[in-house]
Design a protein around this motif. Sequence first.
Motif, PDB file in Angstrom:
ATOM      1  N   UNK A   6       0.814  -1.208   0.000  1.00  0.00           N
ATOM      2  CA  UNK A   6       0.000   0.000   0.000  1.00  0.00           C
ATOM      3  C   UNK A   6       0.853   1.266   0.000  1.00  0.00           C
ATOM      4  N   UNK A   7       2.171   1.112   0.030  1.00  0.00           N
ATOM      5  CA  UNK A   7       3.060   2.265   0.015  1.00  0.00           C
ATOM      6  C   UNK A   7       2.774   3.089  -1.231  1.00  0.00           C
ATOM      7  N   UNK A   8       2.409   4.334  -1.042  1.00  0.00           N
ATOM      8  CA  UNK A   8       2.072   5.178  -2.178  1.00  0.00           C
ATOM      9  C   UNK A   8       0.616   5.086  -2.593  1.00  0.00           C
ATOM     10  N   UNK A   9      -0.173   4.309  -1.858  1.00  0.00           N
ATOM     11  CA  UNK A   9      -1.599   4.220  -2.168  1.00  0.00           C
ATOM     12  C   UNK A   9      -2.094   2.787  -2.190  1.00  0.00           C
ATOM     13  N   UNK A  12      -4.985   1.774  -3.843  1.00  0.00           N
ATOM     14  CA  UNK A  12      -5.870   1.470  -4.959  1.00  0.00           C
ATOM     15  C   UNK A  12      -5.256   0.503  -5.970  1.00  0.00           C
ATOM     16  N   UNK A  13      -3.991   0.747  -6.370  1.00  0.00           N
ATOM     17  CA  UNK A  13      -3.394  -0.077  -7.414  1.00  0.00           C
ATOM     18  C   UNK A  13      -3.326  -1.545  -6.986  1.00  0.00           C
ATOM     19  N   UNK A  14      -2.845  -1.800  -5.776  1.00  0.00           N
ATOM     20  CA  UNK A  14      -2.711  -3.186  -5.315  1.00  0.00           C
ATOM     21  C   UNK A  14      -4.084  -3.826  -5.152  1.00  0.00           C
ATOM     22  N   UNK A  15      -5.044  -3.077  -4.655  1.00  0.00           N
ATOM     23  CA  UNK A  15      -6.397  -3.611  -4.489  1.00  0.00           C
ATOM     24  C   UNK A  15      -6.989  -4.019  -5.832  1.00  0.00           C
ATOM     25  N   UNK A  16      -6.760  -3.189  -6.869  1.00  0.00           N
ATOM     26  CA  UNK A  16      -7.264  -3.521  -8.203  1.00  0.00           C
ATOM     27  C   UNK A  16      -6.599  -4.780  -8.737  1.00  0.00           C
ATOM     28  N   UNK A  17      -5.303  -4.939  -8.448  1.00  0.00           N
ATOM     29  CA  UNK A  17      -4.586  -6.123  -8.902  1.00  0.00           C
ATOM     30  C   UNK A  17      -5.203  -7.380  -8.283  1.00  0.00           C
ATOM     31  N   UNK A  18      -5.438  -7.365  -6.979  1.00  0.00           N
ATOM     32  CA  UNK A  18      -6.023  -8.524  -6.296  1.00  0.00           C
ATOM     33  C   UNK A  18      -7.438  -8.790  -6.804  1.00  0.00           C
ATOM     34  N   UNK A  19      -8.220  -7.734  -6.961  1.00  0.00           N
ATOM     35  CA  UNK A  19      -9.582  -7.893  -7.472  1.00  0.00           C
ATOM     36  C   UNK A  19      -9.573  -8.491  -8.876  1.00  0.00           C
ATOM     37  N   UNK A  20      -8.622  -8.042  -9.706  1.00  0.00           N
ATOM     38  CA  UNK A  20      -8.521  -8.569 -11.064  1.00  0.00           C
ATOM     39  C   UNK A  20      -8.228 -10.057 -11.090  1.00  0.00           C
TER      40      UNK A  20
END
Length: 271
Positions: free
Chosen positions: A161-164, A166-174
């Motif tokens: 989550x370093x730096x936000x 959203x990006x990691x969450x979208x990756x896991x959701x994808x």
Amino acid sequence: MDGQDTAALKSLAQQDPVANVFILAHLRAVGTAAPTSGGAGIIGVFDDGVLVGACWAGANLVPVQLDPALAGAVAGAANRSGRRYASAFGPAPAVLAIYAELLELGHRAHEVREDQPLMIIDGPPSVEPNPGLGLGSLADFDRILPACAAMFEEEVGYSPYLGGREFYSRRVEGLIRQGHSLVHLNEAQEVVFKAELGAVTSEVTQVQGVWMNPLFRGKGLSSGYMSAVVEHAQKVAPITSLYVNGFNVRARSTYERVGFRQVGTFATVLF
């Protein structure tokens, strides 16, 4: 590289579909060697118009059939791009050669993992699969995401989550939406074990993100879960691959017990 180089890049990568599953999965998903909308692209090295080596340059650097002697050209292009890279990973000789060149250009890593056995299994697993493992569901996203983040932090030493977030969450959701998230939740709705098929082609899947909840470690469960991962992965492609830190003797032993064998050596440089 651009769209007209797509066929040449695919042909190059197919020389080793296991080692190059990352770029082959990318080509399968987007259909072109052209830069992505986010600005990531592929550096190509040509000899008299013939593609002789390449390197994905996005959030990470991933060499493709790159002779270490060509690392200087790739490192120079990566440096001129001005991008910041989280890591370089792939076949050890190429990765370590790229890093040696980047080091000369002022890019110092905080960790270098030089010995990561690249392993495959292309037959049935040797251990009875754990029947509890199944596909991750979006209904369980709020349980799966923290497990993925815990794995990431254990593996690389800092939060995804370093730096936000959203990006990691979208990756896991994808990964969940694609049917590439594998998880076992017990009756208390705790994630006991999880893994992902991080890169997928019609020939090869690469398993990533293997994680056992610390509360359930040391109970002899890992090999059954990994057999179940293989069982699911082989519904998608005949060869299941992964790479593991050479110093992780326990994990290597588990993979060998399941039936994985070493076919190469990767390295990872964490910037």
